[in-house]
Design a protein around this motif. Structure first.
Motif, PDB file in Angstrom:
ATOM      1  N   GLU A 163      39.277  40.640  41.920  1.00 13.50           N
ATOM      2  CA  GLU A 163      39.153  42.059  41.619  1.00 13.50           C
ATOM      3  C   GLU A 163      38.353  42.307  40.337  1.00 13.50           C
ATOM      4  N   LEU A 164      38.792  41.726  39.229  1.00 10.22           N
ATOM      5  CA  LEU A 164      38.188  42.066  37.943  1.00 10.22           C
ATOM      6  C   LEU A 164      36.750  41.574  37.831  1.00 10.22           C
ATOM      7  N   VAL A 165      36.503  40.329  38.220  1.00 12.81           N
ATOM      8  CA  VAL A 165      35.130  39.798  38.122  1.00 12.81           C
ATOM      9  C   VAL A 165      34.153  40.612  38.978  1.00 12.81           C
ATOM     10  N   PRO A 166      34.516  41.007  40.206  1.00 10.79           N
ATOM     11  CA  PRO A 166      33.602  41.869  40.984  1.00 10.79           C
ATOM     12  C   PRO A 166      33.563  43.322  40.516  1.00 10.79           C
ATOM     13  N   GLY A 167      34.356  43.674  39.491  1.00 14.44           N
ATOM     14  CA  GLY A 167      34.283  45.039  38.949  1.00 14.44           C
ATOM     15  C   GLY A 167      35.246  46.018  39.574  1.00 14.44           C
ATOM     16  N   LYS A 168      36.356  45.516  40.146  1.00 20.71           N
ATOM     17  CA  LYS A 168      37.352  46.394  40.769  1.00 20.71           C
ATOM     18  C   LYS A 168      38.576  46.449  39.852  1.00 20.71           C
ATOM     19  N   PHE A 169      38.892  47.636  39.323  1.00 20.20           N
ATOM     20  CA  PHE A 169      39.987  47.787  38.364  1.00 20.20           C
ATOM     21  C   PHE A 169      40.995  48.787  38.932  1.00 20.20           C
ATOM     22  N   LEU A 170      42.087  48.280  39.483  1.00 20.88           N
ATOM     23  CA  LEU A 170      43.041  49.092  40.221  1.00 20.88           C
ATOM     24  C   LEU A 170      44.291  49.379  39.383  1.00 20.88           C
TER      25      LEU A 170
END
Length: 241
Positions: A163-170
């Motif tokens: 999530e974080l490395v691909p730019g997804k911040f949930l």
């Protein structure tokens, strides 16, 4: 002014954060309306992850040294690696590097010492949490580091990489990370020597994507050590020295 060279792309989201923070801090420190000149060599994250997955630390070191060489040829006077995990080979590459390198681990340890923090949780990739490169530096200052228990380590690593490395911040991932902080803040009797309830007095965000989802300086009276911010402060100080 000394010229900074950055090995970036490990991963891209945090490299953007480095870029913005360096410019903002430089302008704050100088107040002359100018902008800093520095180089970023954005390397292939996939190659770095493959080296780590294969436990090929020699390959990782050679890859980083090649990247440093490109920064030197561009004109860098000193450098940094804009990530925590590659510091697993920092002691191997430093003697071979043609320019001085600023360690994110050493800079973070100096900040923890200044803030008189003694029992810190270590959040990062599995490679960072399981390796000795952080405890080795912090133990010299009498600072104890604790990693989350194994299931929580799996959770952090999975969310970090997928999530974080691909730019997804949930928001639900942020809540999950904060729940781990709560568990580690609780004091057990006797306290664990490695996992879980360590009675921590701070958390090292030892993954440069972590401050992008844990944005506040603290949580529930537990300070977060933002390794990106700390690294940038050390870099700008050297640029202006």
């Amino acid at each position: 002014m000394k010229t900074l060279g950055i090995i970036g792309g490990l991963g891209p989201e945090s490299t953007i954060d480095y870029y913005q923070k360096i410019i903002a801090l430089y302008r704050e420190r100088t107040g002359d309306g100018g902008y800093p000149e520095f180089f970023i060599n954005s390397v292939n994250l996939r190659k770095g992850l493959d080296f780590m997955a294969a436990n090929n630390l020699a390959g990782m070191a050679d890859y980083l040294l090649e990247a440093i060489g490109k920064l030197v040829r561009a004109g860098a006077d000193f450098g940094l690696i804009a990530a925590n995990t590659p510091h697993i080979v920092f002691d191997d590459i430093t003697p071979k590097s043609p320019i001085p390198l600023i360690s994110i681990v050493e800079a973070t340890c100096a900040t923890a010492k200044l803030r008189k923090l003694k029992r810190l949780a270590l959040f990062g990739t599995r490679y960072t949490m399981e390796s000795s490169f952080y405890p080795k530096v912090f133990s010299r200052e009498g600072i104890d580091l604790f990693v989350p228990e194994p299931n929580d380590q799996d959770y952090i690593h999975d969310k970090y990489m997928n999530e974080l490395v691909p730019g997804k911040f949930l928001p639900e991932t942020r809540a999950g990370l904060l729940a781990i902080v709560d568990r580690m803040k609780a004091t057990s009797d006797p306290p664990s020597q490695r996992y879980g309830e360590a009675g921590i007095d701070g958390v090292i965000l030892a993954g440069t994507e972590l401050p992008l989802i844990l944005c506040d300086p603290d949580y529930n009276e537990i300070p977060f050590l933002n390794t990106t911010k700390i690294h940038v402060e050390a870099a700008v100080a050297k640029m202006l020295s």
